[in-house]
Design a protein around this motif. Structure first.
Motif, PDB file in Angstrom:
ATOM      1  N   ASN A 150       0.791  -1.200  -0.055  1.00 19.74           N
ATOM      2  CA  ASN A 150      -0.040  -0.057   0.011  1.00 19.74           C
ATOM      3  C   ASN A 150       0.947   1.341  -0.034  1.00 19.74           C
ATOM      4  O   ASN A 150       1.699   1.478   1.037  1.00 19.74           O
ATOM      5  N   GLU A 151       0.802   2.032  -1.175  1.00 19.99           N
ATOM      6  CA  GLU A 151       1.777   3.300  -1.247  1.00 19.99           C
ATOM      7  C   GLU A 151       1.516   4.172   0.051  1.00 19.99           C
ATOM      8  O   GLU A 151       2.160   5.187   0.178  1.00 19.99           O
ATOM      9  N   SER A 152       0.188   4.214   0.416  1.00 19.22           N
ATOM     10  CA  SER A 152       0.050   5.463   1.407  1.00 19.22           C
ATOM     11  C   SER A 152       0.346   4.826   2.629  1.00 19.22           C
ATOM     12  O   SER A 152       0.125   5.618   3.629  1.00 19.22           O
ATOM     13  N   LYS A 153       0.772   3.740   2.835  1.00 20.70           N
ATOM     14  CA  LYS A 153       0.916   3.228   4.280  1.00 20.70           C
ATOM     15  C   LYS A 153       2.463   3.894   4.792  1.00 20.70           C
ATOM     16  O   LYS A 153       3.376   3.901   4.078  1.00 20.70           O
ATOM     17  N   LEU A 154       2.323   4.390   5.912  1.00 16.71           N
ATOM     18  CA  LEU A 154       3.461   5.425   6.085  1.00 16.71           C
ATOM     19  C   LEU A 154       4.783   4.655   6.548  1.00 16.71           C
ATOM     20  O   LEU A 154       4.735   3.347   6.844  1.00 16.71           O
ATOM     21  N   ALA A 204       8.184   7.792   0.600  1.00 14.12           N
ATOM     22  CA  ALA A 204       7.702   9.127  -0.180  1.00 14.12           C
ATOM     23  C   ALA A 204       8.643   9.534  -0.999  1.00 14.12           C
ATOM     24  O   ALA A 204       8.515   9.739  -2.277  1.00 14.12           O
ATOM     25  N   GLY A 227       4.738  16.012  -0.947  1.00 11.85           N
ATOM     26  CA  GLY A 227       3.918  14.768  -0.911  1.00 11.85           C
ATOM     27  C   GLY A 227       4.133  13.747   0.299  1.00 11.85           C
ATOM     28  O   GLY A 227       3.290  13.346   0.811  1.00 11.85           O
ATOM     29  N   GLU A 254       9.776   9.388   5.962  1.00 12.80           N
ATOM     30  CA  GLU A 254       9.457   9.419   4.571  1.00 12.80           C
ATOM     31  C   GLU A 254      10.473   9.830   3.597  1.00 12.80           C
ATOM     32  O   GLU A 254      10.500   9.850   2.208  1.00 12.80           O
ATOM     33  N   ARG A 276       1.847  15.626   3.062  1.00 10.70           N
ATOM     34  CA  ARG A 276       0.415  15.098   2.796  1.00 10.70           C
ATOM     35  C   ARG A 276       0.269  13.667   3.064  1.00 10.70           C
ATOM     36  O   ARG A 276      -0.923  13.359   3.684  1.00 10.70           O
ATOM     37  N   LYS A 277       1.080  12.832   2.785  1.00 12.01           N
ATOM     38  CA  LYS A 277       1.062  11.732   3.128  1.00 12.01           C
ATOM     39  C   LYS A 277       0.896  11.202   4.575  1.00 12.01           C
ATOM     40  O   LYS A 277       0.167  10.624   5.203  1.00 12.01           O
ATOM     41  N   ALA A 311      -2.251  12.648   5.952  1.00  9.48           N
ATOM     42  CA  ALA A 311      -3.278  11.689   5.746  1.00  9.48           C
ATOM     43  C   ALA A 311      -3.502  10.526   6.592  1.00  9.48           C
ATOM     44  O   ALA A 311      -4.296  10.002   7.039  1.00  9.48           O
ATOM     45  N   GLY A 312      -2.167  10.072   6.874  1.00 11.55           N
ATOM     46  CA  GLY A 312      -2.089   8.895   7.654  1.00 11.55           C
ATOM     47  C   GLY A 312      -2.004   9.040   9.135  1.00 11.55           C
ATOM     48  O   GLY A 312      -1.507   8.212   9.885  1.00 11.55           O
TER      49      GLY A 312
END
Ligand SMILES: *Cc1c(COP(=O)(O)O)cnc(C)c1O
Length: 433
Positions: free
Chosen positions: A2-6, A14, A413, A335, A416-417, A420-421
């Motif tokens: 999952n790309e959005s997983k920290l 990121a 990015g 990140e 933001r990531k 979001a998480g």
């Protein structure tokens, strides 16, 4: 995956790889340094009356160039800006025990320069929006012993010089500008550093422009300039029975810049405007990209001034963010975001000040047969600076990497990531920790 997983929770970064480092020197500097070396004269200073007292051709050319760039009568090159600050305070001719008001939110050299002349640093709290010294706090700290104010143009924009000049004029104080972090920043159409009685800039490796180590003083005051040139180069050796009595206390130093550094600094000065534009472009893009992240305050630029972004100063409302500062910064670093600093500086809490011992072991200069200073330091003295340092401030250093558009977008990015998480971070990271 999952790309959005920290990344801090095991997800992908990121920013993969490192941002291109900011390399400020190139062929021109190499050529200039080589030319000096081929000429064989790496410093032409002599600590005695005569031609050599003012330094060699490269030093003098750098000073002429800086006088033109900053629009001042005198530019005086020194071997570091720390040396410059010491010469500036020395030029004022303060008495032991005289008080000088400055900010706790700066590098230690701003305040230690005062101690070198046995003056007493007094710390005024800062403005939470600009991180610069708060003029209204300055005014409450003035006593019969106050002689000067040292304002710092922190992170890249000028202190509130209109208000500070007004206070200085009303109380008969001298005003010094530590503009190490804001060369080229504008304030009321003038360059930061030139609005005080004495100002100046650092050329150390970490600043906008550099020559390794170095600095330069600027002033429009002939008398102060003369005193600073004396302090730079073993003043006592050239003071004789003929010189005015006010110069008899000139105990000099060796603050002389070498010819190689001067040749490099002169080329760097030509690059300053370009550097500033690229920092401002990066900061503008960053500002747009980070807009709207909950609980994140972006840097304020005051009306009538420009910001040259040595540091992009962020403030967190941790209640709104819902994650403590240390965890958040750890997640951003995971990140791949580099150049992040947690907090900055609270000089009034350093042991030197808390214990009021600078020279020897008995409390000098606060306590001596000549001085019995009431000035004390410690928690609660500067609550705004303390809270920022301890809880809410995060600085993003913009001078450490090139920060082209793609780099800035990667940083945006990553922020933001993490934002979001961050709720997940709060739950699972805390549990795991
Ligand atoms: C860098 C810096 C100094 C010291 O300059 P050097 O050239 O390293 O001696 C002083 N004050 C501030 C605010 C600085 O950022």
């Amino acid at each position: 995956m999952n790309e959005s997983k920290l990344a801090i929770l095991g997800g992908p970064q990121a920013i993969s790889g490192t941002l291109a480092p900011f390399v400020s020197v190139g062929e021109q500097e190499a050529e200039a340094a080589a030319a000096v070396i081929r000429g064989g004269i790496l410093s032409a200073y002599i600590g005695a009356r005569g031609e050599g007292f003012m330094g060699g051709p490269q030093v003098r050319a750098l000073e002429a160039k800086a006088e033109h760039y900053f629009g001042v009568r005198h530019a005086i090159a020194v071997n570091s800006w720390t040396s410059g600050l010491i010469a500036a305070v020395g030029a004022l001719g303060i008495e032991p025990g005289d008080e000088v008001i400055t900010t706790p939110w700066t590098m230690a050299a701003t305040a230690t320069a005062i101690l070198h002349f046995n003056g007493i640093p007094v710390f005024a709290d800062i403005n939470p929006d600009t991180f610069n010294i708060d003029p209204s706090k300055v005014e409450t700290l003035i006593t019969s012993r106050t002689r000067a104010i040292i304002a710092v143009d922190i992170f890249g924009q000028s202190a509130d010089m209109r208000a500070l000049r007004d206070i200085a004029n009303r109380y008969g104080l001298k005003l010094i500008s530590d503009t190490a972090q804001a060369p080229g920043a504008l304030y009321d159409g003038k360059l930061a550093g030139t609005l005080a009685d004495i100002g100046g800039y650092s050329f150390n490796y970490h600043k906008h422009i550099h020559c390794g180590e170095g600095g330069i003083l600027v002033t429009n005051d002939d008398w102060l300039a003369q005193r600073m040139r004396l302090l730079r180069n073993h003043a006592e050796a050239v003071i004789d029975a003929e010189t005015p009595a006010e110069l008899c206390n000139m105990l000099g130093f060796n603050f002389r810049m070498g010819e190689i550094e001067a040749a490099i600094a002169a080329i760097q000065l030509d690059k300053l405007d370009g550097r500033i534009r690229s920092r401002q472009r990066a900061a503008d893009r960053l500002r747009t990209g980070l807009q709207g992240l909950e609980g994140l305050r972006l840097p304020t630029v005051v009306d009538g001034g420009t910001h040259v972004y040595y540091v992009f100063g962020l403030t967190l409302d941790t209640e709104v963010v819902g994650v403590d500062r240390a965890t958040l910064v750890e997640a951003l670093r995971a990140e791949g975001v580099t150049g992040l600093g947690i907090g900055y500086q609270n000089l009034h809490l350093l042991p030197l000040f808390r214990h009021r011992i600078a020279y020897g072991t008995a409390g000098f200069p606060w306590t001596s047969v000549h001085v019995s200073s009431q000035v004390t330091y410690g928690e609660g003295l500067c609550p705004v600076a303390e809270r920022l340092h301890r809880e809410t401030f995060v600085g993003l250093n913009l001078c450490h990497a090139e920060f082209g558009e793609d780099d800035v977008d990667l940083v945006i990015g990553a922020f933001r990531k993490v934002w979001a998480g961050r709720h997940l971070l709060r739950d699972s990271y805390r549990k795991a920790a």
